[in-house]
Design an enzyme around this catalytic site. Structure first.
Site, short mmCIF file in Angstrom:
data_model
loop_
_atom_site.label_atom_id
_atom_site.label_comp_id
_atom_site.label_asym_id
_atom_site.label_seq_id
_atom_site.Cartn_x
_atom_site.Cartn_y
_atom_site.Cartn_z
N HIS A 53 -6.89 -4.45 10.94
CA HIS A 53 -6.70 -4.20 9.50
C HIS A 53 -5.44 -4.88 8.98
O HIS A 53 -4.47 -5.07 9.72
CB HIS A 53 -6.74 -2.71 9.16
CG HIS A 53 -5.53 -1.90 9.52
ND1 HIS A 53 -5.53 -0.93 10.48
CD2 HIS A 53 -4.28 -1.90 9.02
CE1 HIS A 53 -4.34 -0.36 10.55
NE2 HIS A 53 -3.55 -0.94 9.68
N ASN A 82 -6.80 -2.56 15.11
CA ASN A 82 -8.23 -2.81 14.84
C ASN A 82 -8.45 -3.99 13.88
O ASN A 82 -9.54 -4.17 13.34
CB ASN A 82 -8.90 -1.54 14.29
CG ASN A 82 -8.34 -1.13 12.93
OD1 ASN A 82 -7.48 -1.79 12.37
ND2 ASN A 82 -8.84 -0.03 12.38
N GLU A 142 -9.43 -1.54 6.14
CA GLU A 142 -10.01 -1.25 7.44
C GLU A 142 -11.21 -2.16 7.72
O GLU A 142 -11.75 -2.78 6.79
CB GLU A 142 -10.51 0.22 7.46
CG GLU A 142 -9.39 1.25 7.31
CD GLU A 142 -8.64 1.51 8.61
OE1 GLU A 142 -8.51 0.58 9.44
OE2 GLU A 142 -8.19 2.64 8.78
N ASP A 195 0.82 -1.22 0.00
CA ASP A 195 0.00 0.00 0.00
C ASP A 195 0.85 1.26 0.00
O ASP A 195 2.07 1.21 0.18
CB ASP A 195 -0.94 0.00 1.23
CG ASP A 195 -0.23 -0.40 2.52
OD1 ASP A 195 1.01 -0.42 2.54
OD2 ASP A 195 -0.92 -0.69 3.50
C1 GLP Z 1 -0.12 0.36 8.68
C2 GLP Z 1 0.21 -0.50 7.46
C3 GLP Z 1 -0.04 -1.96 7.74
C4 GLP Z 1 0.65 -2.36 9.04
C5 GLP Z 1 0.05 -1.58 10.18
C6 GLP Z 1 0.65 -1.94 11.52
O1 GLP Z 1 -1.43 0.71 8.77
N1 GLP Z 1 -0.55 -0.10 6.30
O2 GLP Z 1 0.45 -2.73 6.65
O3 GLP Z 1 0.48 -3.74 9.26
O4 GLP Z 1 0.29 -0.20 9.94
O5 GLP Z 1 1.86 -1.27 11.70
P1 GLP Z 1 2.87 -1.49 12.88
O6 GLP Z 1 3.69 -2.67 12.54
O7 GLP Z 1 3.67 -0.21 12.92
O8 GLP Z 1 2.08 -1.68 14.13
#
Ligand code: GLP
Length: 265
Positions: A139, A137, A144, A68
């Site tokens: 995702h 949450n 989402e 993304d």
């Molecule tokens: C973002 C990314 C996700 C990732 C999530 C959790 O929203 N788009 O791909 O899994 O954050 O991130 P973190 O590893 O910093 O908790």
């Protein structure tokens, strides 16, 4: 879904690298690696760089696809996922730049960009291993809660809780976190041959429990992995703290003499 519990984050990262090496050994040419961003990935990317420097893992024959990117955030912005990937991985490994793919959030036609991203993945015969983190949450990528469980790459609007969770990357200023993103869909992710989701820290415990032991529901997009034949989750003890059942440890999983045959959940 196959669940493996790590003592801590470092062990979870070591398991992820072990898992990647196994898959790469099965398909040394034209391996298609799906990459994620977020804090959880940084320890894995550090190990990728270390192993690449040591001559133990090579990325020259890998093609990568990121999950993304933010919409209308300049690529050179420090919080863009282009910057994240350069900073944490691509500037530390040897990989031909033309093998790297990240959705273009600045494309003039985002619908066309999303469609051609899907086509590009297909032209490489799909993703061999998709690495994933998970949001608090539930995702995955930027899908989402409420996202269509068979969705493809498309533009999505972020929830404020996700924007808040990511606001540290924008100097803590929620108003500068983009509202729109371009993201692989849940269906795109489920088309990968192998999936490895890595979860670390107590703030992920609720999402991890819903994803693994809850019902499959669009309210927890990560729960869609329950449909996948080769979906693996490695969670450290804190992230696993709300699970009710007992699962294998990393040590058990890595020393299992039948490891080669235990791909299927
Ligand atoms: C973002 C990314 C996700 C990732 C999530 C959790 O929203 N788009 O791909 O899994 O954050 O991130 P973190 O590893 O910093 O908790």
């Amino acid at each position: 879904m196959k669940v493996v519990i790590a003592d801590d984050y470092k062990e979870a990262c070591r398991f992820a690298v072990h898992f990647f090496r196994k898959r790469l050994a099965e398909k040394p040419e034209n391996f298609v690696l799906g990459l994620a961003t977020g804090r959880t990935m940084t320890g894995i990317y550090d190990l990728f760089a270390e192993e690449n420097r040591a001559g133990n893992v090579f990325f020259e024959n890998c093609v990568t696809f990121n999950l993304d990117e933010y919409v209308k955030l300049p690529e050179e912005h420090p919080a863009s996922y282009h910057s994240f990937m350069n900073e944490h991985l691509f500037s530390h490994i040897v990989i031909p730049p033309e093998n790297i793919h990240i959705p273009d959030g600045n494309a003039s036609d985002l619908v066309e960009e999303a469609l051609s991203y899907e086509e590009m993945i297909k032209s490489y015969h799909g993703i061999d291993l998709q690495l994933l983190g998970v949001g608090a949450n539930g995702h995955i990528a930027f899908n989402e809660p409420g996202s269509n469980l068979s969705s493809q790459t498309r533009v999505k609007k972020l929830n404020d809780e996700t924007r808040l969770a990511n606001s540290d990357d924008f100097g803590g200023d929620l108003s500068s976190v983009p509202k729109y993103v371009i993201t692989m869909g849940i269906g795109t992710i489920l088309s990968a041959r192998f999936i490895l989701l890595v979860a670390s820290g107590a703030e992920k415990a609720g999402a991890v429990a819903s994803m693994i032991e809850g019902p499959v529901t669009a309210q927890c997009p990560a729960s869609a992995l329950q449909f996948h034949k080769h979906a693996f989750v490695v969670a450290d003890r804190e992230a696993a703290s709300l699970l009710k059942k007992t699962y294998e440890t990393v040590r058990e999983a890595m020393s299992d003499p039948y490891e080669e045959y235990l791909h299927e959940a």
